[in-house]
Design an enzyme around this catalytic site. Structure first.
Site, mmCIF file in Angstrom:
data_model
loop_
_atom_site.group_PDB
_atom_site.id
_atom_site.type_symbol
_atom_site.label_atom_id
_atom_site.label_comp_id
_atom_site.label_asym_id
_atom_site.label_seq_id
_atom_site.Cartn_x
_atom_site.Cartn_y
_atom_site.Cartn_z
ATOM 1 N N ARG A 3 0.832 -1.209 0.000
ATOM 2 C CA ARG A 3 0.000 0.000 0.000
ATOM 3 C C ARG A 3 0.865 1.258 0.000
ATOM 4 N NH1 ARG A 3 -5.555 -0.905 2.710
ATOM 5 N NH2 ARG A 3 -5.843 -2.985 1.980
ATOM 6 N N ASN A 10 1.483 6.463 -6.942
ATOM 7 C CA ASN A 10 0.300 7.156 -7.467
ATOM 8 C C ASN A 10 0.312 8.641 -7.113
ATOM 9 O OD1 ASN A 10 -0.570 4.900 -8.724
ATOM 10 N ND2 ASN A 10 -2.400 4.570 -7.484
ATOM 11 N N THR A 33 -10.524 9.422 -9.289
ATOM 12 C CA THR A 33 -10.927 8.102 -8.779
ATOM 13 C C THR A 33 -9.737 7.298 -8.251
ATOM 14 O OG1 THR A 33 -10.594 6.987 -10.888
ATOM 15 C CG2 THR A 33 -12.768 7.891 -10.497
ATOM 16 N N THR A 34 -8.526 7.756 -8.546
ATOM 17 C CA THR A 34 -7.329 6.967 -8.235
ATOM 18 C C THR A 34 -7.235 6.569 -6.757
ATOM 19 O OG1 THR A 34 -6.233 8.289 -9.917
ATOM 20 C CG2 THR A 34 -4.817 6.934 -8.529
ATOM 21 N N ASN A 35 -6.922 5.316 -6.515
ATOM 22 C CA ASN A 35 -6.737 4.821 -5.144
ATOM 23 C C ASN A 35 -5.284 4.928 -4.694
ATOM 24 O OD1 ASN A 35 -9.310 4.015 -4.234
ATOM 25 N ND2 ASN A 35 -9.270 2.267 -5.631
ATOM 26 N N ARG A 66 -23.677 0.389 -3.739
ATOM 27 C CA ARG A 66 -23.462 -1.035 -3.443
ATOM 28 C C ARG A 66 -24.277 -1.414 -2.204
ATOM 29 N NH1 ARG A 66 -16.934 -1.025 -4.632
ATOM 30 N NH2 ARG A 66 -17.078 -1.622 -6.819
ATOM 31 N N HIS A 90 -12.864 5.459 1.738
ATOM 32 C CA HIS A 90 -13.124 4.519 0.654
ATOM 33 C C HIS A 90 -12.105 3.402 0.816
ATOM 34 C CE1 HIS A 90 -14.117 2.775 -3.136
ATOM 35 N NE2 HIS A 90 -12.888 2.937 -3.606
HETATM 36 N N1 NAD Z 1 -12.590 5.508 -6.328
HETATM 37 C C1 NAD Z 1 -13.204 4.390 -6.707
HETATM 38 O O1 NAD Z 1 -14.358 4.150 -6.337
HETATM 39 C C2 NAD Z 1 -12.479 3.450 -7.614
HETATM 40 C C3 NAD Z 1 -13.126 2.357 -8.202
HETATM 41 C C4 NAD Z 1 -12.420 1.551 -9.079
HETATM 42 C C5 NAD Z 1 -11.081 1.806 -9.351
HETATM 43 N N2 NAD Z 1 -10.475 2.841 -8.725
HETATM 44 C C6 NAD Z 1 -9.072 3.195 -8.977
HETATM 45 O O2 NAD Z 1 -8.993 3.835 -10.240
HETATM 46 C C7 NAD Z 1 -7.666 3.678 -10.771
HETATM 47 C C8 NAD Z 1 -7.745 3.154 -12.174
HETATM 48 O O3 NAD Z 1 -8.273 1.840 -12.154
HETATM 49 P P1 NAD Z 1 -8.384 1.012 -13.502
HETATM 50 O O4 NAD Z 1 -8.988 -0.302 -13.195
HETATM 51 O O5 NAD Z 1 -9.017 1.873 -14.551
HETATM 52 O O6 NAD Z 1 -6.834 0.800 -13.804
HETATM 53 P P2 NAD Z 1 -6.146 0.517 -15.190
HETATM 54 O O7 NAD Z 1 -4.826 -0.077 -14.862
HETATM 55 O O8 NAD Z 1 -7.083 -0.224 -16.109
HETATM 56 O O9 NAD Z 1 -5.961 1.964 -15.804
HETATM 57 C C9 NAD Z 1 -4.978 2.858 -15.333
HETATM 58 C C10 NAD Z 1 -4.643 3.794 -16.489
HETATM 59 O O10 NAD Z 1 -3.715 4.777 -16.025
HETATM 60 C C11 NAD Z 1 -2.769 5.014 -17.061
HETATM 61 N N3 NAD Z 1 -1.549 5.623 -16.509
HETATM 62 C C12 NAD Z 1 -0.557 5.008 -15.827
HETATM 63 N N4 NAD Z 1 0.411 5.887 -15.523
HETATM 64 C C13 NAD Z 1 0.021 7.086 -16.024
HETATM 65 C C14 NAD Z 1 0.607 8.383 -16.047
HETATM 66 N N5 NAD Z 1 1.799 8.619 -15.482
HETATM 67 N N6 NAD Z 1 -0.073 9.377 -16.644
HETATM 68 C C15 NAD Z 1 -1.269 9.151 -17.208
HETATM 69 N N7 NAD Z 1 -1.869 7.948 -17.222
HETATM 70 C C16 NAD Z 1 -1.227 6.935 -16.638
HETATM 71 C C17 NAD Z 1 -2.532 3.633 -17.643
HETATM 72 O O11 NAD Z 1 -2.000 3.726 -18.945
HETATM 73 C C18 NAD Z 1 -3.974 3.074 -17.656
HETATM 74 O O12 NAD Z 1 -4.662 3.412 -18.843
HETATM 75 C C19 NAD Z 1 -6.935 2.754 -9.797
HETATM 76 O O13 NAD Z 1 -6.183 3.530 -8.909
HETATM 77 C C20 NAD Z 1 -8.077 2.051 -9.067
HETATM 78 O O14 NAD Z 1 -7.699 1.576 -7.807
HETATM 79 C C21 NAD Z 1 -11.144 3.665 -7.874
#
Ligand code: NAD
Length: 226
Positions: A3, A10, A33-35, A66, A90
């Site tokens: 983590r 990130n 949305t990024t985690n 959900r 979250h």
């Molecule tokens: N907040 C929420 O409720 C929620 C729900 C689902 C997923 N998420 C999070 O959303 C994020 C994305 O999930 P995902 O399943 O789409 O992942 P994914 O791996 O399918 O997509 C990530 C994207 O980020 C791009 N990327 C990587 N480094 C980059 C950079 N330096 N600049 C620009 N783009 C870059 C990658 O090319 C890829 O297209 C994750 O952090 C995930 O944990 C959050």
């Protein structure tokens, strides 16, 4: 990745994207949305320097809907007719609150047993991990659908209420932290934070969730937090 490693990596990406947003879209309203969500939206807020109404963390729509879904499965009422409340982080320390959730003015708790209450809370907290396990990668349709609703409310100034991770500055008795709470979304972004009247026990659970957010934030390298 651990983590901590994930939070550091990130944070670096989010900070670099914040620079581009400042340059090319200085008046934008930004939803992330990024985690780990509550930590990454904090980094984004600090690096953008935008007022707090224009920086929003997505997750609450997903977590609360959900919960509405799991409740609907048990009580035989459509999720759309349930107004669900999930507060705080979250992640695994989120705080689902069935007693603050309603079906047309009637508390959700009047439709369920204590065992069902516990089941709804447990399934809601584990939903993200369950979906990730089943699919082999994170959920993406749910977030996309939820984001579209939030953007629609902002763009068309609908002033709908959604759960979102927003910067709390005294609301709910906490400061300098992003956490999931109900908010009004309109053309200015976050137009109002709705404060629920939590009793002592609920407040304790909410604060425990806030502590988990702060603990996670502490794993982000300091250069991304100011
Ligand atoms: N907040 C929420 O409720 C929620 C729900 C689902 C997923 N998420 C999070 O959303 C994020 C994305 O999930 P995902 O399943 O789409 O992942 P994914 O791996 O399918 O997509 C990530 C994207 O980020 C791009 N990327 C990587 N480094 C980059 C950079 N330096 N600049 C620009 N783009 C870059 C990658 O090319 C890829 O297209 C994750 O952090 C995930 O944990 C959050």
């Amino acid at each position: 990745m651990t983590r901590e490693e994930l939070a550091g990596k990130n944070a670096e990406i989010v900070a670099s994207i914040a620079e581009q947003i400042k340059k090319y879209a200085p008046n934008s309203i930004v939803i992330i949305t990024t985690n780990p969500l509550d930590a990454m939206v904090y980094v984004l807020y600090k690096k953008l320097g935008f007022p707090r109404n224009r920086v929003i963390g997505f997750s609450g729509v997903l977590d609360s809907q959900r919960m509405a879904y799991y409740a609907s499965q048990l009580i035989g009422i459509a999720p759309e007719s349930i107004i669900p409340v999930v507060l705080g982080q979250h992640g695994e320390n989120m705080y689902p609150v069935p007693e603050a959730s309603f079906v047309y003015g009637k508390p959700l708790t009047e439709f369920i047993t204590k065992e069902q209450y516990d089941e709804i809370v447990k399934k809601t907290v584990q939903a993200g991990a369950e979906i990730t396990n089943l699919r082999g990668f994170s959920s993406n349709w749910g977030p996309a659908a939820g984001l579209a609703l939030m953007v629609d409310s902002i763009k068309k100034d609908r002033k709908r209420v959604f759960e979102a991770s927003v910067y709390l500055d005294g609301e709910y008795g906490v400061r300098d932290v992003f956490a999931e709470v109900p908010v009004v979304l309109g053309k200015s972004g976050v137009e109002k934070i709705i404060e629920l009247n939590l009793n002592e026990e609920q407040r304790k659970k909410f604060l425990a969730s806030i502590e988990a957010i702060k603990k996670n934030l502490a794993t982000v390298p300091a250069q991304f937090l100011s």
